[in-house]
Design a protein around this motif. Structure first.
Motif, PDB file in Angstrom:
ATOM      1  N   SER A 287      17.965 -26.876 -29.243  1.00  0.00           N
ATOM      2  CA  SER A 287      17.984 -25.726 -30.165  1.00  0.00           C
ATOM      3  C   SER A 287      17.756 -24.432 -29.397  1.00  0.00           C
ATOM      4  N   ASN A 288      18.049 -24.458 -28.106  1.00  0.00           N
ATOM      5  CA  ASN A 288      17.874 -23.285 -27.239  1.00  0.00           C
ATOM      6  C   ASN A 288      16.427 -22.780 -27.255  1.00  0.00           C
ATOM      7  N   GLY A 289      15.497 -23.657 -27.613  1.00  0.00           N
ATOM      8  CA  GLY A 289      14.090 -23.262 -27.652  1.00  0.00           C
ATOM      9  C   GLY A 289      13.738 -22.342 -28.806  1.00  0.00           C
ATOM     10  N   VAL A 290      14.691 -22.033 -29.650  1.00  0.00           N
ATOM     11  CA  VAL A 290      14.491 -20.971 -30.643  1.00  0.00           C
ATOM     12  C   VAL A 290      13.641 -21.453 -31.825  1.00  0.00           C
ATOM     13  N   ILE A 291      13.930 -22.668 -32.261  1.00  0.00           N
ATOM     14  CA  ILE A 291      13.138 -23.311 -33.315  1.00  0.00           C
ATOM     15  C   ILE A 291      12.783 -24.676 -32.744  1.00  0.00           C
ATOM     16  N   PRO A 292      11.526 -25.110 -32.929  1.00  0.00           N
ATOM     17  CA  PRO A 292      11.158 -26.402 -32.346  1.00  0.00           C
ATOM     18  C   PRO A 292      12.056 -27.523 -32.854  1.00  0.00           C
ATOM     19  N   MET A 293      12.571 -28.307 -31.935  1.00  0.00           N
ATOM     20  CA  MET A 293      13.360 -29.480 -32.313  1.00  0.00           C
ATOM     21  C   MET A 293      13.442 -30.437 -31.129  1.00  0.00           C
ATOM     22  N   GLY A 294      13.475 -31.710 -31.433  1.00  0.00           N
ATOM     23  CA  GLY A 294      13.711 -32.722 -30.416  1.00  0.00           C
ATOM     24  C   GLY A 294      14.677 -33.739 -30.989  1.00  0.00           C
ATOM     25  N   ALA A 295      15.346 -34.478 -30.121  1.00  0.00           N
ATOM     26  CA  ALA A 295      16.285 -35.499 -30.578  1.00  0.00           C
ATOM     27  C   ALA A 295      16.203 -36.689 -29.634  1.00  0.00           C
ATOM     28  N   VAL A 296      16.070 -37.871 -30.212  1.00  0.00           N
ATOM     29  CA  VAL A 296      16.056 -39.103 -29.425  1.00  0.00           C
ATOM     30  C   VAL A 296      17.394 -39.801 -29.636  1.00  0.00           C
ATOM     31  N   PHE A 297      18.136 -40.018 -28.568  1.00  0.00           N
ATOM     32  CA  PHE A 297      19.431 -40.691 -28.629  1.00  0.00           C
ATOM     33  C   PHE A 297      19.221 -42.168 -28.342  1.00  0.00           C
ATOM     34  N   VAL A 298      19.927 -42.991 -29.108  1.00  0.00           N
ATOM     35  CA  VAL A 298      19.698 -44.435 -29.024  1.00  0.00           C
ATOM     36  C   VAL A 298      21.022 -45.163 -29.000  1.00  0.00           C
ATOM     37  N   LYS A 299      21.071 -46.211 -28.198  1.00  0.00           N
ATOM     38  CA  LYS A 299      22.262 -47.066 -28.195  1.00  0.00           C
ATOM     39  C   LYS A 299      22.381 -47.824 -29.513  1.00  0.00           C
ATOM     40  N   LYS A 300      23.622 -48.128 -29.830  1.00  0.00           N
ATOM     41  CA  LYS A 300      23.928 -48.809 -31.086  1.00  0.00           C
ATOM     42  C   LYS A 300      23.133 -50.122 -31.247  1.00  0.00           C
ATOM     43  N   GLU A 301      23.076 -50.917 -30.174  1.00  0.00           N
ATOM     44  CA  GLU A 301      22.409 -52.226 -30.296  1.00  0.00           C
ATOM     45  C   GLU A 301      20.953 -52.058 -30.720  1.00  0.00           C
ATOM     46  N   ILE A 302      20.327 -50.998 -30.229  1.00  0.00           N
ATOM     47  CA  ILE A 302      18.906 -50.809 -30.553  1.00  0.00           C
ATOM     48  C   ILE A 302      18.776 -50.409 -32.020  1.00  0.00           C
ATOM     49  N   HIS A 303      19.559 -49.418 -32.405  1.00  0.00           N
ATOM     50  CA  HIS A 303      19.549 -48.997 -33.809  1.00  0.00           C
ATOM     51  C   HIS A 303      19.845 -50.185 -34.720  1.00  0.00           C
ATOM     52  N   ASP A 304      20.878 -50.957 -34.384  1.00  0.00           N
ATOM     53  CA  ASP A 304      21.315 -52.026 -35.276  1.00  0.00           C
ATOM     54  C   ASP A 304      20.276 -53.143 -35.400  1.00  0.00           C
TER      55      ASP A 304
END
Ligand code: PXG
Ligand code: PLP
Length: 442
Positions: A287-304
């Protein structure tokens, strides 16, 4: 001059500042009051060149119109929607846009509000994933010495910065650490990734042999360690870690809070090194540091693996009040638009050789004992003043700020990570400031 420029806060004591020498700061405050593109303006009306993208986060530069407008619009349209059991359109749009630019196979995104939260989320996911698959004994987490994974309990447990750990008790149990890869005697003044040290990845085999793979959930590393002074992975090291993790069924987590979103000249370090982790933690540049945000990316097998059981049941007992906050999502979408229009996620690749040469031109200046670089990251390591570690670098930081450049120091290391919009002229300017500062400090 805006009114705010004239305001001097009448009492600095109430605010307990994070990671700051509070008493020193409050005697001689350094205040920023506005920012635009590559520059801050200070409370005494001086322009300061941003050599650090704020705290490694303002990758597109400051107060960019697309981002500002997106936030303004969203704040007036939908300010907040409950994050649990409810949705709103742009959080789904953002998740898709992020998956589009993510390394292949990272198909799902879980939102948080910071890098620290992303890390704790990823660690919990890893342990819960193995349990969901019937391997509930896989609970150990392996980090690395000198690693920084934020300040929450999970993150400091797998992290390896002594001062961030020693005050806080016994931390998480079942954590072990690999050695760091900083080998100054062999690799100093290397341009880009160092030749020596890939064999340190084999230390993971030793740890696996000690605990048995069946007890280990995940390994977490920063592909390039930022906070502890820019430690690069030796050639082949990350590939080896990947192989060992795959061989033993251990998840590999890349903490890309700093390396994500173009810092190395590729969208993610995973792209840069050609090594795909199972989980990737991000924040800052999302978010360009402008508003706090984080994102965790996950492989399909883990999500599933979580998507089993009765459909009315919550699959993962985890989340934050502000996961996917609409205004943060708007900021992130404005950020991704800006990155795309200006080619910022890969701009570092073109600039990196120029950046490298400029940085290494500081070799031979007073106090300099090592210079390291990758993408648009640079580190200049100074010899400590005997008996007073960190003092020399801190004076460099203060002097640079007075001269008109924002740099960051950790220990006796100067770390540079400018916004990805920096020009060659501004690179020269930044390095000249550092050169003058090095010549002027004791
Ligand atoms: N992981 C990594 C790899 C980080 O670099 C975090 C997690 C934590 O993110 P939050 O958003 O909780 O701060 C980070 C943050 C510095 C510096 O100057 C580095 C960070 C934060 C502030 C300063 O080195 N990294
Ligand atoms: N503490 C209390 C008392 C709460 O009610 C909540 C959330 O409802 C939290 C902490 C967690 O806050 P957040 O979801 O913002 O992380």
């Amino acid at each position: 001059m805006s009114n705010r420029l004239k305001v001097t806060p009448n009492d600095l004591s109430a605010f307990w500042m994070p990671f700051t020498a509070n008493r020193q700061f409050k005697q001689a405050p350094r205040m920023m009051v506005s920012a635009k593109d590559m520059h801050y303006t200070t409370s005494d009306g001086r322009k300061v060149l941003d050599g650090t993208a704020g705290l490694w986060c303002v990758n597109a530069g400051h107060c960019r119109p697309k981002i500002t407008e997106a936030i303004q619009h969203q704040a007036a349209e939908l300010d907040y929607a409950p994050a649990f059991q409810m949705g709103h359109p742009i959080v789904f749009e953002l998740a898709n846009r992020l998956v589009d630019i993510a390394p292949k196979g990272m198909d799902h995104v879980f939102f948080t509000n910071s890098g620290s939260e992303s890390v704790d989320t990823a660690l919990k996911m890893a342990i819960a994933y193995h349990r969901a698959k019937g391997e509930g004994a896989r609970t150990r987490l392996i980090g690395r010495e000198r690693g920084y994974h934020g300040v929450n309990f999970g993150g400091i447990s797998v992290g390896g910065i002594v001062s961030n750990r020693k005050m806080f008790g016994t931390l998480l149990g079942g954590v072990d650490h690999m050695p760091h890869t900083h080998l100054p005697e062999k690799n100093s003044f290397t341009k880009g990734v160092p030749e020596h040290g890939a064999e340190l990845a084999n230390e993971l085999e030793r740890i696996v042999a000690l605990h048995d793979a069946s007890t280990i959930a995940a390994v977490i590393v920063e592909p390039v360690a930022g906070s502890t002074g820019v430690i690069l992975p030796p050639k082949g090291y990350l590939q080896k870690l990947r192989e060992i993790c795959t061989k033993h069924g251990i998840l590999l987590i890349f903490d890309e809070v700093i390396t994500g979103f173009g810092r190395l000249g590729a969208p993610f370090a995973a792209d840069y090194f050609g090594v795909t982790p199972d989980i990737m933690t991000t924040a800052k540049g999302v978010s360009n540091g402008v508003i706090p945000m984080g994102a965790v990316f996950v492989k399909k097998e883990i999500h599933d693996a979580f998507m089993t059981g009765p459909e009315h049941m919550i699959e993962f007992f985890h989340g934050y009040t502000y996961s996917g906050n609409p205004i943060a999502c708007a900021a992130a979408l404005g950020t991704l638009d800006t990155y795309k229009e200006e080619g910022l996620l890969t701009r570092g690749e073109e600039l990196a050789p120029y950046w490298e040469d400029a940085l290494h031109s500081l070799k031979g200046e007073p106090h300099v004992i090592d210079i390291r670089n990758i993408g648009l990251i640079g580190a200049i390591e100074l010899a400590p003043i005997p008996g007073s570690p960190t003092k020399r670098a801190f004076s460099a930081f203060v002097k640079a700020f007075e001269r008109g450049a924002l740099i960051r120091t950790t220990g006796d290391i100067i770390a540079l990570s400018p916004p990805l919009i920096i020009t060659k002229g501004q690179i020269n300017e930044l390095i000249d400031h550092v050169r003058d500062v090095l010549r002027s400090i004791d």
